[in-house]
Every structure is written in C-alpha cells, then in structure tokens.
Design a protein around this motif. Sequence first.
Motif, PDB file in Angstrom:
ATOM      1  N   ASN A 102      -3.084  -4.794   7.849  1.00 32.07           N
ATOM      2  CA  ASN A 102      -4.323  -5.326   7.262  1.00 32.07           C
ATOM      3  C   ASN A 102      -4.332  -6.854   7.182  1.00 32.07           C
ATOM      4  OD1 ASN A 102      -2.503  -5.739   5.188  1.00 32.07           O
ATOM      5  ND2 ASN A 102      -3.252  -4.038   3.949  1.00 32.07           N
ATOM      6  N   ILE A 154       1.052  -0.200   8.001  1.00 34.07           N
ATOM      7  CA  ILE A 154      -0.280  -0.316   7.395  1.00 34.07           C
ATOM      8  C   ILE A 154      -0.722  -1.752   7.681  1.00 34.07           C
ATOM      9  CG2 ILE A 154      -1.562  -0.262   5.196  1.00 34.07           C
ATOM     10  CD1 ILE A 154      -0.389   2.478   5.825  1.00 34.07           C
ATOM     11  N   TYR A 212      -1.234  -9.954   2.393  1.00 35.85           N
ATOM     12  CA  TYR A 212      -0.347  -9.431   1.358  1.00 35.85           C
ATOM     13  C   TYR A 212      -1.259  -8.727   0.359  1.00 35.85           C
ATOM     14  CZ  TYR A 212       3.605 -12.196   3.133  1.00 35.85           C
ATOM     15  OH  TYR A 212       4.612 -12.710   3.902  1.00 35.85           O
ATOM     16  N   GLY A 231       3.938  -1.993   4.970  1.00 38.79           N
ATOM     17  CA  GLY A 231       2.812  -2.898   5.204  1.00 38.79           C
ATOM     18  C   GLY A 231       3.181  -3.871   6.315  1.00 38.79           C
ATOM     19  N   ASP A 232       2.193  -4.671   6.760  1.00 35.70           N
ATOM     20  CA  ASP A 232       2.527  -5.643   7.819  1.00 35.70           C
ATOM     21  C   ASP A 232       3.333  -6.806   7.255  1.00 35.70           C
ATOM     22  OD1 ASP A 232       0.151  -6.304   6.555  1.00 35.70           O
ATOM     23  OD2 ASP A 232      -0.999  -6.593   8.410  1.00 35.70           O
ATOM     24  N   GLY A 233       3.186  -7.080   5.935  1.00 33.53           N
ATOM     25  CA  GLY A 233       4.063  -8.063   5.299  1.00 33.53           C
ATOM     26  C   GLY A 233       5.507  -7.602   5.408  1.00 33.53           C
ATOM     27  N   SER A 234       5.748  -6.354   5.136  1.00 25.94           N
ATOM     28  CA  SER A 234       7.104  -5.796   5.245  1.00 25.94           C
ATOM     29  C   SER A 234       7.598  -5.834   6.688  1.00 25.94           C
ATOM     30  CB  SER A 234       7.123  -4.337   4.757  1.00 25.94           C
ATOM     31  OG  SER A 234       7.138  -4.300   3.350  1.00 25.94           O
ATOM     32  N   PHE A 274      -2.871 -13.545   6.127  1.00 24.73           N
ATOM     33  CA  PHE A 274      -2.166 -14.080   7.304  1.00 24.73           C
ATOM     34  C   PHE A 274      -2.829 -13.532   8.565  1.00 24.73           C
ATOM     35  CE2 PHE A 274       0.528 -10.760   5.284  1.00 24.73           C
ATOM     36  CZ  PHE A 274       0.536  -9.776   6.270  1.00 24.73           C
ATOM     37  N   LEU A 331      -5.924  -3.345   0.430  1.00 22.47           N
ATOM     38  CA  LEU A 331      -5.882  -2.786  -0.929  1.00 22.47           C
ATOM     39  C   LEU A 331      -6.973  -3.335  -1.849  1.00 22.47           C
ATOM     40  CD1 LEU A 331      -2.160  -2.492  -1.995  1.00 22.47           C
ATOM     41  CD2 LEU A 331      -4.004  -1.169  -2.980  1.00 22.47           C
ATOM     42  N   MET A 378       9.322  -8.759   7.792  1.00 26.10           N
ATOM     43  CA  MET A 378      10.634  -9.027   7.184  1.00 26.10           C
ATOM     44  C   MET A 378      11.743  -8.129   7.737  1.00 26.10           C
ATOM     45  SD  MET A 378       9.858  -9.947   3.240  1.00 26.10           S
ATOM     46  CE  MET A 378       8.403 -10.867   2.744  1.00 26.10           C
ATOM     47  N   THR A 434       0.819  -1.221   0.000  1.00 27.43           N
ATOM     48  CA  THR A 434       0.000   0.000   0.000  1.00 27.43           C
ATOM     49  C   THR A 434       0.854   1.273   0.000  1.00 27.43           C
ATOM     50  OG1 THR A 434      -1.767  -1.164   1.165  1.00 27.43           O
ATOM     51  CG2 THR A 434      -1.824   1.238   1.247  1.00 27.43           C
ATOM     52  N   PRO A 435       1.933   1.326   0.811  1.00 24.26           N
ATOM     53  CA  PRO A 435       2.616   2.628   0.951  1.00 24.26           C
ATOM     54  C   PRO A 435       3.098   3.237  -0.364  1.00 24.26           C
ATOM     55  CG  PRO A 435       3.359   1.111   2.650  1.00 24.26           C
ATOM     56  CD  PRO A 435       2.496   0.313   1.728  1.00 24.26           C
ATOM     57  N   TRP A 465      -1.350  -6.162  -1.748  1.00 28.44           N
ATOM     58  CA  TRP A 465      -1.080  -5.818  -3.150  1.00 28.44           C
ATOM     59  C   TRP A 465      -1.342  -7.016  -4.056  1.00 28.44           C
ATOM     60  CZ3 TRP A 465       0.095  -1.634  -6.053  1.00 28.44           C
ATOM     61  CH2 TRP A 465       0.690  -1.851  -7.310  1.00 28.44           C
ATOM     62  N   ILE A 466      -0.959  -8.207  -3.575  1.00 30.42           N
ATOM     63  CA  ILE A 466      -1.123  -9.413  -4.387  1.00 30.42           C
ATOM     64  C   ILE A 466      -2.592  -9.834  -4.398  1.00 30.42           C
ATOM     65  CG2 ILE A 466      -0.335 -11.812  -4.731  1.00 30.42           C
ATOM     66  CD1 ILE A 466       1.837  -9.533  -5.050  1.00 30.42           C
ATOM     67  N   GLY A 471      11.932  -3.778  -5.427  1.00 27.23           N
ATOM     68  CA  GLY A 471      10.705  -3.686  -4.639  1.00 27.23           C
ATOM     69  C   GLY A 471      10.576  -4.772  -3.589  1.00 27.23           C
ATOM     70  N   ALA A 472      11.690  -5.166  -2.975  1.00 24.13           N
ATOM     71  CA  ALA A 472      11.608  -6.213  -1.955  1.00 24.13           C
ATOM     72  C   ALA A 472      10.959  -5.653  -0.694  1.00 24.13           C
ATOM     73  CB  ALA A 472      12.993  -6.754  -1.638  1.00 24.13           C
TER      74      ALA A 472
HETATM   75  C1  LIG Z   1      10.748  -9.957  -0.721  1.00 20.95           C
HETATM   76  C2  LIG Z   1       9.458  -9.851  -1.465  1.00 20.95           C
HETATM   77  N1  LIG Z   1       8.666 -10.943  -1.580  1.00 20.95           N
HETATM   78  C3  LIG Z   1       7.493 -10.850  -2.268  1.00 20.95           C
HETATM   79  C4  LIG Z   1       7.143  -9.684  -2.868  1.00 20.95           C
HETATM   80  C5  LIG Z   1       5.868  -9.607  -3.708  1.00 20.95           C
HETATM   81  N2  LIG Z   1       4.935  -8.656  -3.108  1.00 20.95           N
HETATM   82  C6  LIG Z   1       4.766  -7.402  -3.598  1.00 20.95           C
HETATM   83  S1  LIG Z   1       3.677  -6.507  -2.751  1.00 20.95           S
HETATM   84  C7  LIG Z   1       3.344  -7.799  -1.721  1.00 20.95           C
HETATM   85  C8  LIG Z   1       2.335  -7.665  -0.625  1.00 20.95           C
HETATM   86  C9  LIG Z   1       2.715  -6.651   0.389  1.00 20.95           C
HETATM   87  O1  LIG Z   1       2.076  -6.927   1.581  1.00 20.95           O
HETATM   88  P1  LIG Z   1       2.129  -5.954   2.810  1.00 20.95           P
HETATM   89  O2  LIG Z   1       3.526  -5.588   3.132  1.00 20.95           O
HETATM   90  O3  LIG Z   1       1.353  -6.538   3.906  1.00 20.95           O
HETATM   91  O4  LIG Z   1       1.436  -4.638   2.261  1.00 20.95           O
HETATM   92  P2  LIG Z   1      -0.050  -4.462   1.663  1.00 20.95           P
HETATM   93  O5  LIG Z   1       0.037  -4.755   0.210  1.00 20.95           O
HETATM   94  O6  LIG Z   1      -0.963  -5.375   2.391  1.00 20.95           O
HETATM   95  O7  LIG Z   1      -0.327  -3.035   1.930  1.00 20.95           O
HETATM   96  C10 LIG Z   1       4.115  -8.915  -2.039  1.00 20.95           C
HETATM   97  C11 LIG Z   1       4.072 -10.218  -1.331  1.00 20.95           C
HETATM   98  C12 LIG Z   1       8.009  -8.600  -2.743  1.00 20.95           C
HETATM   99  N3  LIG Z   1       7.745  -7.418  -3.288  1.00 20.95           N
HETATM  100  N4  LIG Z   1       9.142  -8.700  -2.015  1.00 20.95           N
END
Ligand SMILES: Cc1ncc(C[n+]2csc(CCOP(=O)(O)OP(=O)(O)O)c2C)c(N)n1
Length: 575
Positions: free
Chosen positions: A492, A490, A495, A464-467, A515, A563, A470, A413-414, A497-498, A438-439
């Motif tokens: 939610n 952010i 993941y 994002g919470d995915g980030s 998740f 998203l 990590m 999202t950011p 964006w996906i 874009g990791a």
């Molecule tokens: C290291 C890495 N693995 C996978 C991806 C593919 N990818 C791009 S955006 C995304 C989802 C991001 O999720 P989150 O950080 O929770 O943010 P949101 O989209 O929910 O705001 C993923 C898995 C990536 N960019 N980098």
Amino acid sequence: MNKPVEPQVSRGAQASLAALTGAEAVVEMLKAHGVEVIFGLCGDTSLPLYDALARLPHGMKHILTRDERHAAYMADGYARVTGKVGVCEGPSGGGATYILPGLVEANESSIPVLAINTDVSVSSRGKFTLTELDQRALMKPLTKWNAVLDRSADIPRVFRKAFEEMTTGRPGSAHIALPFDVQNGPVDRGDVWADPTLGAFPSRRVAPDAFFVELAMKLIRNSKKTIFICGGGVVLSGAESELAELAEKLGSPVATTISGKGSIDERCALSVGVVGSNGGTPETRAVVDSADLVIFVGCRAGSVTTERWRHPAPGRAKIIHIDVDPAVPGANYQVDVPLVGDARLCLAALKDALEGFERSSDLTWIENAKREKFEKFEKLAASGDAPIKPERVVAELSKVLDKDAILVADPGTPCPYFSAYHVVRGTGRKYFSNRAHGALGYSLAAAIGAHIGRPSVKTVAVMGDGSFGMCAGELETAVRLKLPITFVVISNAVYGWIKAGQKTGYGQRYFSVDFGVTDHARVAEAFGVRSWRVTDPQELNSVFKKAISHDGPTLVDVVTQPLHEAHAPVSEWVA
Ligand SMILES: Cc1ncc(C[n+]2csc(CCOP(=O)(O)OP(=O)(O)O)c2C)c(N)n1
C-alpha cells in the motif's frame, strides 16, 4: 583480521584423546543438547568455529543467512514450532549488534533462543582491536542470561548453564560471546557432557502451591461468569488439553491474546477469539467486561491484551493469575489468587481440585458475539473493491490454507486483521507474530525458521511493504534452500498503521508516512521466487492456490487498501 592460528590442541594422527579445541567443544556441546540446526553468518572471528563445524561429524545443519537479525528470527520461528531451543550465531562487532533485535524479541516473548557471537581474542582486548565490543554489557539487559568466555575450559559449564536458563522457569534467550583464542584453547573431553532434556522446553515443570490452588477453587465455585484469557504460556507449556478440559467443566469461555492463539480450537463453542487493542473487537471486549472472574493463564496482562488495563476493569472482576514467572501475577492487576507454576500443572491441579464440580452454561451469548463480529467482517471480505480490502485478503488466504498450516504475521495490517479473523483450527503453534517488540520485518525470516522446524506443513508469512523493505535480502536464502514458503505482501506504499494513528488521534495531519510504490513481485522474481502481483480481488483465490501449491518459494504482492482508509479491528492506537 584474525590470522589463522594453530590451535593449542593438535589434531590428526597425534591428537590427544583427552583434549578438544574450544571450537570443537562448542560443536559437541550443541550436539549433546540435541541441537539439529544452527542459523548464522560467517565472520573473521568465527573461523575456528566454522572449521570445527566443517570437520566434525556432528549431523547438525548450518543455515547460512544474509544477516544476523534474520538468523535470530529464524531461530525464534524454529523454536516456536518445535519446542526446542533455537540456535543462531554470528561474528563480533556488527554481528553482535545485528543479532540483538532477534534475541530481545525472543526473550520478551519467552522463546528460548541461544545466540553465539564470536569475539576478538581475550589477548587482544583493550587495544582498539577491530570489532571489539563489550558484548557482556550489550546483551545483559536483553537476554535472560549471558556470558563472555575468558577460558576454553569454561565452555562445557557455560553451555550447560545457558541451556538450563533458557528452558527452565520462564523460557528466554541466552547469549554467549566466544573469543577467537578461546576457540583454539584446550577443553578436557571428559567435561563435555550434557543433559539433553535441557534442549527442549519446558524442561523442568514447577507445580503450584496447593494452598493457592484451594483458594482458586473456592473463587471459581463462587463465580457466576468465569472467563479465561490465555497468553503464549499455554502453547509454550503444551497445556491445551488441560485448558479445554477445565473450560468445559466450568462452561467458561476462553479468550486469547495474539500469542495465545492455538491455546484452544477457535471453531469450538467456548472460544471467544483474540481480545485487546490489536485484534480484539467491540464484541470480544464485551465478553471480557461481562465476567465476574477472569483467569489469566500464561499471559502478562500487558497493555495490548487489556487495552491499557481497562478490560477487564480493575476491581470489577476477581482475578486468578496463573504464570510460571512469580513477577507476573500482581504486576498489573490486584490479583485475588496468584498461581505460580507451569500452566499445564496449574490447570491440571485446578481440575483435580474441582473434582465432582460441574457447571453447565448457556454459551449462546458467545455464539452471538462471534456472529456479530464475523457478520461485519464477511460483508467487507465479500467486497470486489480495488485496492483490495484487507478483509478480503484474510478471507481468501484463510480459505486456501489447510488446518495444519503455519501463518506468521508481521505488524502493520497483517497482525490485527489475521489475529482477529483468521480462525485457527486445532491447537498448538499455527499462528504467531512478534508481539514483544513488534519490529517490522520479522515474519519472512521467522517463517523460514518455522518451515525448517516443521517442514511437513505449509508455512506462510504475511507482511506489509514496510516490513518487506526490512527483510527482502532473505528471499535469497529461501531460494537457495528451495523452501516452499509463500510470502504475502500487503502492498500500500505507506507505513499504514502509523498513518491510521495520525488519522484517528492527530486530526489527519499526515506527516512522513508515505513512500513510493514498488512492484514486490518483480523484486522477488529477480531473486528467483515465483511471484504474482494482484490488483483484482477476483484473482486472489486462484493466485493464492497456485502459490500455496508450488513446490518452491512464492510471493504474492497484493495491492491493498491502506489501513487509514479501512475498517480496522483496532480499538485505538495505544502506546
Ligand atoms: C523496526 C520498526 N520500526 C518502526 C515500527 C513502527 N511501526 C509500527 S507499524 C508501522 C507501519 C507498518 O507499515 P507496513 O509494513 O507498510 O504495513 P501497513 O501498516 O502499511 O500495513 C511502523 C512504522 C516498528 N514496528 N518496527
């Protein structure tokens, strides 16, 4: 494990005035290139280097990180805001494989980052030595230049070459593997010298060919609607004033890529904002489509900026392409005039060539395009809905940041939302994201590097919470160093964006993207970070204010609309 080995060069009272150890020479070479900060993590093979850093009066700061990937991201963030080479280090084996993601991001984003990985001894090669790895082969495709040292005597020459490679031509990353025994061997003190101007970029500016400047000038004179599309190269080159002068002279709007934010003050009448599939909107795309001449500046015209090379449409507008890398113009578009050289020198040469030429232009259409874009945004940003709309997060955070603040955005999202709607006031590096690969998980560490490079301004990372999952370990680094950075999550539980891509392109067949919910504020609190979890949009403003003004690290966990349910400033999910 490498046992402590007596250096082949004696130290103390009988020390030879003529010789240094390899490790000492490395420290002296970094210092001689003007390095002030090293980000890194210790290891067996690094013991001589750490000992030299401990003993010598070099004045450099060593920032201990919690993994090498983040050491490289910190060096990257530091380099982006200072214009100096960022330096990181780690040990052999895992230290090299972990440092790699940061190096490749820096390289593809044209950011000079030097990584040093220590290595097993030259004399231990090929014997199944613990952590042995072919660092030369590993790093070669990922860096602009790399070397494995085999002899201590080569250290000064190899370090000079690394700095020269990183800061001349297209900036990029470099890697040096430094074996354990090479750190202990002798280096002639007389060889330890450097040109300190190679420690910052661009260190050697290259001017464009006058013939092509003349051709470009003619194209510009004959065009009715010229627009600039600027990439990261304008800020890298420090060409913001030259760009503004030329754009004003031509009355030409200036659009940017995400990395190009900071090329122009986004409040000014000529500024279009970000274009492309990640941060562009239908309104900004319409501006690109209306041009009869596009001038790309320090921009690779890649898939995101051009929405897969459709905007501008090939053949519809003439193209002038300015880039320091001769491989860039012509790679994606049939270019009418390639201008190879430093962005600042190219823009200044064009302005000189257009001496006496002035074109006044009515910019109402740009004003209208921006108004339409922001009217839609502001309606959503005013929403009192929970979970909180991403637009509301952008608006509330932008409101509380002063014009000098640095904002680092992670993917998810950011990046698209802040790229589209966070208005950069003034020029220079105040907003960035890791746009090459874009990791996820970049922004927390990059913000630490940025803060260390520019401590007088507020630095904020949005992820994002995915980030968050990590990079959370580096919260300890921020706490240990008492860094007054604000981290915004952010939140939610997806993941997002996906999932949004699965919605728009795959008939909402959601698969393995959700998740569990985490209270990131409580996680951060356990690290010692002052934290808030916000579910009510009414609270955002006051919480952001408190977080921004606190004199230590803070984290705001914002429970946000995912998203796939939001109105995304994205045209399509393109690969
Ligand atoms: C290291 C890495 N693995 C996978 C991806 C593919 N990818 C791009 S955006 C995304 C989802 C991001 O999720 P989150 O950080 O929770 O943010 P949101 O989209 O929910 O705001 C993923 C898995 C990536 N960019 N980098």
